[in-house]
Design a protein around this motif. Structure first.
Motif, mmCIF file in Angstrom:
data_model
loop_
_atom_site.group_PDB
_atom_site.id
_atom_site.type_symbol
_atom_site.label_atom_id
_atom_site.label_comp_id
_atom_site.label_asym_id
_atom_site.label_seq_id
_atom_site.Cartn_x
_atom_site.Cartn_y
_atom_site.Cartn_z
ATOM 1 N N ASN A 160 0.824 -1.209 0.000
ATOM 2 C CA ASN A 160 0.000 0.000 0.000
ATOM 3 C C ASN A 160 0.857 1.257 0.000
ATOM 4 O O ASN A 160 0.383 2.324 -0.374
ATOM 5 C CB ASN A 160 -0.913 -0.007 1.226
ATOM 6 C CG ASN A 160 -1.908 -1.154 1.184
ATOM 7 O OD1 ASN A 160 -3.001 -1.033 0.652
ATOM 8 N ND2 ASN A 160 -1.525 -2.297 1.747
ATOM 9 N N SER A 207 -9.060 0.307 7.362
ATOM 10 C CA SER A 207 -8.786 1.161 6.200
ATOM 11 C C SER A 207 -8.450 2.582 6.637
ATOM 12 O O SER A 207 -7.546 3.222 6.079
ATOM 13 C CB SER A 207 -9.995 1.182 5.262
ATOM 14 O OG SER A 207 -10.197 -0.075 4.671
ATOM 15 N N GLN A 208 -9.187 3.081 7.630
ATOM 16 C CA GLN A 208 -8.915 4.423 8.145
ATOM 17 C C GLN A 208 -7.522 4.491 8.755
ATOM 18 O O GLN A 208 -6.772 5.444 8.522
ATOM 19 C CB GLN A 208 -9.966 4.797 9.197
ATOM 20 C CG GLN A 208 -11.372 4.996 8.655
ATOM 21 C CD GLN A 208 -11.502 6.256 7.820
ATOM 22 O OE1 GLN A 208 -10.645 7.136 7.843
ATOM 23 N NE2 GLN A 208 -12.581 6.351 7.057
ATOM 24 N N LEU A 212 -4.971 2.531 8.082
ATOM 25 C CA LEU A 212 -3.996 2.374 7.008
ATOM 26 C C LEU A 212 -3.691 3.725 6.358
ATOM 27 O O LEU A 212 -2.525 4.105 6.191
ATOM 28 C CB LEU A 212 -4.533 1.393 5.966
ATOM 29 C CG LEU A 212 -3.671 1.155 4.729
ATOM 30 C CD1 LEU A 212 -2.379 0.459 5.096
ATOM 31 C CD2 LEU A 212 -4.442 0.332 3.698
ATOM 32 N N ARG A 213 -4.733 4.450 5.999
ATOM 33 C CA ARG A 213 -4.528 5.769 5.367
ATOM 34 C C ARG A 213 -3.823 6.731 6.325
ATOM 35 O O ARG A 213 -2.967 7.527 5.906
ATOM 36 C CB ARG A 213 -5.870 6.345 4.918
ATOM 37 C CG ARG A 213 -6.470 5.637 3.715
ATOM 38 C CD ARG A 213 -7.636 6.407 3.141
ATOM 39 N NE ARG A 213 -8.802 6.335 4.006
ATOM 40 C CZ ARG A 213 -9.736 5.391 3.915
ATOM 41 N NH1 ARG A 213 -9.621 4.432 3.011
ATOM 42 N NH2 ARG A 213 -10.771 5.401 4.711
ATOM 43 N N TYR A 214 -4.178 6.636 7.589
ATOM 44 C CA TYR A 214 -3.599 7.531 8.591
ATOM 45 C C TYR A 214 -2.103 7.291 8.755
ATOM 46 O O TYR A 214 -1.312 8.235 8.796
ATOM 47 C CB TYR A 214 -4.321 7.321 9.921
ATOM 48 C CG TYR A 214 -4.550 8.601 10.682
ATOM 49 C CD1 TYR A 214 -5.587 9.464 10.338
ATOM 50 C CD2 TYR A 214 -3.718 8.954 11.744
ATOM 51 C CE1 TYR A 214 -5.783 10.641 11.028
ATOM 52 C CE2 TYR A 214 -3.912 10.132 12.435
ATOM 53 C CZ TYR A 214 -4.950 10.970 12.080
ATOM 54 O OH TYR A 214 -5.145 12.141 12.747
ATOM 55 N N ILE A 264 0.012 5.933 6.638
ATOM 56 C CA ILE A 264 0.758 6.320 5.436
ATOM 57 C C ILE A 264 0.956 7.832 5.384
ATOM 58 O O ILE A 264 2.014 8.331 4.966
ATOM 59 C CB ILE A 264 0.029 5.800 4.172
ATOM 60 C CG1 ILE A 264 0.098 4.275 4.122
ATOM 61 C CG2 ILE A 264 0.649 6.401 2.908
ATOM 62 C CD1 ILE A 264 -0.760 3.658 3.032
ATOM 63 N N SER A 265 -0.041 8.576 5.834
ATOM 64 C CA SER A 265 0.036 10.037 5.727
ATOM 65 C C SER A 265 0.800 10.689 6.888
ATOM 66 O O SER A 265 1.328 11.781 6.731
ATOM 67 C CB SER A 265 -1.379 10.641 5.653
ATOM 68 O OG SER A 265 -2.083 10.410 6.867
#
Length: 305
Positions: A162, A289-290, A292-294, A296-297
């Motif tokens: 990802n 999913s939330q 995961l995005r957090y 990465i950012s």
């Protein structure tokens, strides 16, 4: 006609295959080993197939047994995801996320990333498992964990990247160490003259270092080998030697000036990457999913070095 694949017996088979031992599976399930053995034997009778090979060191699934183990794994993952999605109809008010990672990511994760996430979603719970590279991949491929954070993983069709961000392996040393005063990137031949601490071979940093040694025909002989980055930190801070790690894994020490990260003049080490992985083909629950995005950012490990 009754279904020959009994879910409860299938679970006993799955756990026995997972642990490689009927007794260990029974301990994990909280039942007597004889119960597990009888239920698996009944499943074998119902299906007219041998499902486990028994040997002196434990058990392993036969081809037929592995087919059922994979069936149970998919069924359990689908069930967990469905239950999570039902809870999410009410929003992210409840939910649990299983995360597996290498130790080098811990300080970064426990900083602003996780704290800010929990401030936004205070009811969510998270389990953290520390593991080496191969065990991180196995935990993701087996659907035991939702998200994996690891360094320099081998290619594996079971996992999906990802994010993959370049995070070179650097020489980590005290600011007053002779190698820190060279004024240039160090070479592996430079490092060979000093006491070195490294991770065990099952970890991505050590595997990559071994490849770099072969490419330059340099043999490094670690004075200290460990499973803990924290031990390597103390090894270097105590002026016992140097180590080779990505800078983000000791970011706090670099920030307070107690350690420095010096580039290493080797293309393999310079091209190393930090990865966020999930299982290929798996749709993560909304809570995972939330997160995961957090991650990465927000994490330094996934910001360009």
């Amino acid at each position: 006609m009754s279904d020959p694949i009994d879910d409860n017996r299938l679970r006993y088979l799955f756990e026995s295959a997972r642990y490689g031992s009927v007794r260990t599976a029974a301990d994990a399930l909280g039942v007597n080993p004889s119960v597990v053995s009888r239920q698996i034997a009944q499943l074998e009778q119902d299906l007219d197939a041998t499902l486990l090979d028994r040997h002196s060191r434990g058990v392993r699934p036969t081809e037929a047994g592995q087919l059922l183990v994979e069936h149970y794994r998919r069924h359990a993952a689908d069930r967990d995801d469905t239950l999570t999605k039902l809870r999410e109809i009410q929003g992210l008010q409840r939910g649990h996320i299983d995360l597996v990672l290498g130790e080098g990511f811990v300080a970064d994760l426990m900083g602003a990333s996780l704290g800010e996430f929990w401030r936004r979603y205070p009811a969510l719970t998270i389990s953290l498992e520390l593991a080496g590279t191969s065990d991180v991949i196995r935990a993701i491929a087996d659907d035991r964990c939702h998200i994996g954070l690891l360094y320099h993983p081998p290619q594996d069709p079971r996992i999906r990247d990802n994010a993959a961000i370049r995070q070179p392996i650097c020489l980590i040393a005290r600011p007053d160490h002779p190698l820190a005063g060279l004024g240039r990137p160090v070479k592996l031949r430079d490092v060979a003259g000093y006491s070195l601490g490294t991770m065990y071979p099952g970890y991505g940093t050590r595997q990559l270092l071994a490849m770099a040694e072969m490419s330059e025909k340099v043999g490094l002989s670690p004075k200290l080998t460990t499973t803990s980055i924290n031990i390597l930190r103390h090894f270097v801070r105590s002026d016992l030697g140097v180590t080779l790690l990505p800078a983000f894994s000791v970011a706090a020490d670099i920030a307070d000036g107690s350690l420095v990260a010096i580039p290493v003049d080797n293309p393999l080490l310079a091209a190393a990457e930090a990865h966020v992985i999930t299982r290929s083909g798996r749709e993560l629950p909304n809570a995972a999913s939330q997160l995961l995005r957090y991650l990465i950012s927000k994490m330094k490990a996934f910001s360009p070095a």
